[in-house]
Design a protein around this motif. Structure first.
Motif, PDB file in Angstrom:
ATOM      1  N   CYS A  37       4.953   4.431  -8.698  1.00 46.73           N
ATOM      2  CA  CYS A  37       5.177   4.399 -10.144  1.00 46.73           C
ATOM      3  C   CYS A  37       6.496   3.689 -10.439  1.00 46.73           C
ATOM      4  O   CYS A  37       7.172   3.178  -9.533  1.00 46.73           O
ATOM      5  CB  CYS A  37       5.124   5.806 -10.744  1.00 46.73           C
ATOM      6  SG  CYS A  37       5.925   7.081  -9.783  1.00 46.73           S
ATOM      7  N   ASP A  38       6.863   3.657 -11.694  1.00 48.38           N
ATOM      8  CA  ASP A  38       8.003   2.880 -12.187  1.00 48.38           C
ATOM      9  C   ASP A  38       9.292   3.255 -11.454  1.00 48.38           C
ATOM     10  O   ASP A  38       9.714   4.412 -11.469  1.00 48.38           O
ATOM     11  CB  ASP A  38       8.149   3.139 -13.692  1.00 48.38           C
ATOM     12  CG  ASP A  38       9.116   2.178 -14.364  1.00 48.38           C
ATOM     13  OD1 ASP A  38       9.889   1.505 -13.665  1.00 48.38           O
ATOM     14  OD2 ASP A  38       9.116   2.131 -15.612  1.00 48.38           O
ATOM     15  N   TYR A  39       9.931   2.264 -10.825  1.00 43.68           N
ATOM     16  CA  TYR A  39      11.180   2.508 -10.112  1.00 43.68           C
ATOM     17  C   TYR A  39      12.349   2.766 -11.054  1.00 43.68           C
ATOM     18  O   TYR A  39      13.417   3.209 -10.602  1.00 43.68           O
ATOM     19  CB  TYR A  39      11.517   1.319  -9.211  1.00 43.68           C
ATOM     20  CG  TYR A  39      10.861   1.360  -7.844  1.00 43.68           C
ATOM     21  CD1 TYR A  39       9.599   1.930  -7.658  1.00 43.68           C
ATOM     22  CD2 TYR A  39      11.503   0.823  -6.734  1.00 43.68           C
ATOM     23  CE1 TYR A  39       9.001   1.961  -6.411  1.00 43.68           C
ATOM     24  CE2 TYR A  39      10.916   0.852  -5.482  1.00 43.68           C
ATOM     25  CZ  TYR A  39       9.665   1.409  -5.318  1.00 43.68           C
ATOM     26  OH  TYR A  39       9.095   1.440  -4.069  1.00 43.68           O
ATOM     27  N   LYS A  40      12.177   2.497 -12.327  1.00 38.89           N
ATOM     28  CA  LYS A  40      13.275   2.660 -13.281  1.00 38.89           C
ATOM     29  C   LYS A  40      13.204   3.958 -14.070  1.00 38.89           C
ATOM     30  O   LYS A  40      14.007   4.192 -14.969  1.00 38.89           O
ATOM     31  CB  LYS A  40      13.322   1.474 -14.255  1.00 38.89           C
ATOM     32  CG  LYS A  40      13.676   0.160 -13.570  1.00 38.89           C
ATOM     33  CD  LYS A  40      13.967  -0.940 -14.583  1.00 38.89           C
ATOM     34  CE  LYS A  40      14.436  -2.213 -13.892  1.00 38.89           C
ATOM     35  NZ  LYS A  40      14.856  -3.249 -14.863  1.00 38.89           N
ATOM     36  N   ARG A  41      12.254   4.810 -13.693  1.00 41.37           N
ATOM     37  CA  ARG A  41      12.086   6.087 -14.383  1.00 41.37           C
ATOM     38  C   ARG A  41      11.706   7.179 -13.382  1.00 41.37           C
ATOM     39  O   ARG A  41      11.150   6.880 -12.325  1.00 41.37           O
ATOM     40  CB  ARG A  41      10.990   5.990 -15.454  1.00 41.37           C
ATOM     41  CG  ARG A  41      11.356   5.105 -16.640  1.00 41.37           C
ATOM     42  CD  ARG A  41      10.217   5.055 -17.647  1.00 41.37           C
ATOM     43  NE  ARG A  41      10.619   4.376 -18.881  1.00 41.37           N
ATOM     44  CZ  ARG A  41      10.588   3.054 -19.036  1.00 41.37           C
ATOM     45  NH1 ARG A  41      10.156   2.288 -18.051  1.00 41.37           N
ATOM     46  NH2 ARG A  41      10.979   2.521 -20.179  1.00 41.37           N
ATOM     47  N   PRO A  42      11.966   8.437 -13.719  1.00 46.55           N
ATOM     48  CA  PRO A  42      11.517   9.520 -12.839  1.00 46.55           C
ATOM     49  C   PRO A  42       9.999   9.638 -12.834  1.00 46.55           C
ATOM     50  O   PRO A  42       9.315   9.131 -13.735  1.00 46.55           O
ATOM     51  CB  PRO A  42      12.174  10.769 -13.444  1.00 46.55           C
ATOM     52  CG  PRO A  42      12.468  10.410 -14.865  1.00 46.55           C
ATOM     53  CD  PRO A  42      12.716   8.940 -14.891  1.00 46.55           C
ATOM     54  N   VAL A  43       9.480  10.311 -11.823  1.00 41.50           N
ATOM     55  CA  VAL A  43       8.038  10.513 -11.718  1.00 41.50           C
ATOM     56  C   VAL A  43       7.544  11.347 -12.889  1.00 41.50           C
ATOM     57  O   VAL A  43       8.131  12.381 -13.232  1.00 41.50           O
ATOM     58  CB  VAL A  43       7.689  11.220 -10.389  1.00 41.50           C
ATOM     59  CG1 VAL A  43       6.194  11.529 -10.317  1.00 41.50           C
ATOM     60  CG2 VAL A  43       8.118  10.366  -9.203  1.00 41.50           C
ATOM     61  N   ASP A  44       6.476  10.898 -13.518  1.00 42.14           N
ATOM     62  CA  ASP A  44       5.862  11.609 -14.634  1.00 42.14           C
ATOM     63  C   ASP A  44       4.939  12.689 -14.061  1.00 42.14           C
ATOM     64  O   ASP A  44       3.914  12.395 -13.443  1.00 42.14           O
ATOM     65  CB  ASP A  44       5.069  10.622 -15.495  1.00 42.14           C
ATOM     66  CG  ASP A  44       4.508  11.253 -16.757  1.00 42.14           C
ATOM     67  OD1 ASP A  44       3.908  12.350 -16.657  1.00 42.14           O
ATOM     68  OD2 ASP A  44       4.644  10.660 -17.839  1.00 42.14           O
ATOM     69  N   CYS A  45       5.303  13.944 -14.294  1.00 41.75           N
ATOM     70  CA  CYS A  45       4.561  15.061 -13.710  1.00 41.75           C
ATOM     71  C   CYS A  45       3.130  15.121 -14.258  1.00 41.75           C
ATOM     72  O   CYS A  45       2.186  15.442 -13.531  1.00 41.75           O
ATOM     73  CB  CYS A  45       5.305  16.366 -14.004  1.00 41.75           C
ATOM     74  SG  CYS A  45       4.923  17.707 -12.878  1.00 41.75           S
ATOM     75  N   GLY A  46       2.958  14.802 -15.513  1.00 37.54           N
ATOM     76  CA  GLY A  46       1.628  14.833 -16.110  1.00 37.54           C
ATOM     77  C   GLY A  46       0.701  13.813 -15.488  1.00 37.54           C
ATOM     78  O   GLY A  46      -0.477  14.107 -15.211  1.00 37.54           O
TER      79      GLY A  46
END
Length: 376
Positions: free
Chosen positions: A107-116
């Protein structure tokens, strides 16, 4: 002598250095050392709220990542590698090395993992023995919500291996509440001891999974089970680096005595990010900023090496560049552990101000001055 403000290793307090210089005994034979080692491990359990086991291994923090994968992975095991950073993706190499089949959730390296979104993925495919994830991915500084992610994995009966080498002791972490099965740490980040030691927190169910393997663990040095009965048997699988562990114990005492440790990291990090952005520089991340490292994009027209070398050679301040896909694109300031204090960060930002001015990079304000204003 350089002011070390890298994203690890960090500066080391004098009492830690002195503890490493104390007279030593034979750690294999002296029963008092087994008590000392166990007490240090118990202190680590208490600091991170773990009811499982804690171990100190002789080897830099990467040993913990490999040991977790070596001890859990059997040939053919499917392992979920949660990949939103360079170190997150790197777990796949260890899984492969021990015969597992890594399945990357990228997933996006510029954001934390989206739990949903991860939940949606797991509802379609949750056939994994364990999953790997990173708390703070040091190259980018992204901070993942390991409590939410760990509990989600537990809900799907997937064991979790978490790399918090650059997170723990700078970010609050509760192992039990996060349902983490193997937590990996190192001595040289926010704990502020010299490099050379791996720290592991291991749940009872992770131990059970290791003991119930159908094939032997394909390593000796990276076999977590070799430590299970060290205290009862008064036997270590190899000679413990006693001076390093004495220094580590002093660093643990420093953390135990620091009642403001998380608030201090939070304040320093927030002021650093705001000063950098108000000066007109860009952060690498879009969200999910850790309180242990700030990652700044290299301004157009200059190189990372030019910034790093001038800061180091002219102003005696050492910060980090990066590697892999971020090589040459960012510079990293480590404000973790002993580095997370106002005078040293002010000195660092002053050196950056002067360096960028010398390189012709226009700044909207002096980062040092704005940093101090925000904390005044």
């Amino acid at each position: 002598m350089y002011k070390i403000m890298t994203a690890g290793p960090t500066q080391v307090r004098e009492n830690v250095r002195m503890a490493r210089s104390l007279e030593t005994t034979n750690p294999d034979l002296d029963l008092e050392f087994y008590d000392f080692y166990k007490q240090t491990c118990d202190d680590l359990k208490g600091l991170l709220h773990s009811s499982g086991s804690a171990y100190i291994l002789g080897g830099e923090g990467i040993l913990g990542l490999e040991a977790a994968c070596a001890s859990l992975t059997e040939p053919g095991d499917r392992v979920l590698v949660i990949d939103n950073g360079i170190f997150g993706k790197g777990f796949a190499d260890f899984v492969t090395l021990y015969g597992g089949q890594p399945v990357l959730y990228t997933c996006d390296y510029k954001r934390p993992v989206d739990c949903g979104k991860l939940r949606e993925f797991l509802e379609e495919d949750s056939d994994f023995k364990y999953a790997t994830l990173v708390h703070c991915d040091t190259p980018s500084g992204v901070l993942n919500d390991v409590k939410a992610l760990g509990c989600l994995l537990d809900e799907f009966h997937i064991l979790s291996v978490v790399d918090s080498v650059a997170g723990m002791f700078g970010e609050y972490l509760n192992v039990d509440e996060s349902r983490i099965d193997i937590l990996c740490g190192g001595s040289q980040k926010a704990l502020s001891a010299p490099p050379g030691l791996t720290l592991l927190w291991v749940s009872d169910r992770a131990i059970e999974a290791m003991e119930n393997r159908s094939t032997p663990i394909a390593s000796f040095y990276a076999n977590i089970l070799t430590f299970k009965n060290y205290y009862k048997d008064k036997w270590f699988p190899y000679t413990m680096p006693i001076s390093d562990i004495q220094g580590l114990a002093a660093a643990v005492d420093n953390v135990k005595a620091d009642q403001e440790i998380f608030r201090r990291h939070e304040k320093i990090a927030a002021a650093t990010r705001q000063a950098v952005t108000e000066a007109g520089l860009s952060l690498y991340l879009k969200s999910g900023y850790s309180n242990t490292v700030t990652v700044v994009q290299v301004p157009e027209g200059v190189t990372d090496e030019a910034i790093l070398s001038i800061m180091r050679d002219k102003y005696q301040v050492m910060i980090s560049g990066c590697f892999d896909i971020l090589a040459g694109k960012v510079i990293r300031i480590g404000h973790m552990g002993e580095n997370a204090n106002i005078p040293d960060m002010a000195q660092t930002l002053d050196a950056m101000d002067k360096t960028l001015q010398e390189l012709g990079v226009p700044l909207k304000c002096r980062m040092k001055d704005r940093f101090l204003e925000l904390l005044s």
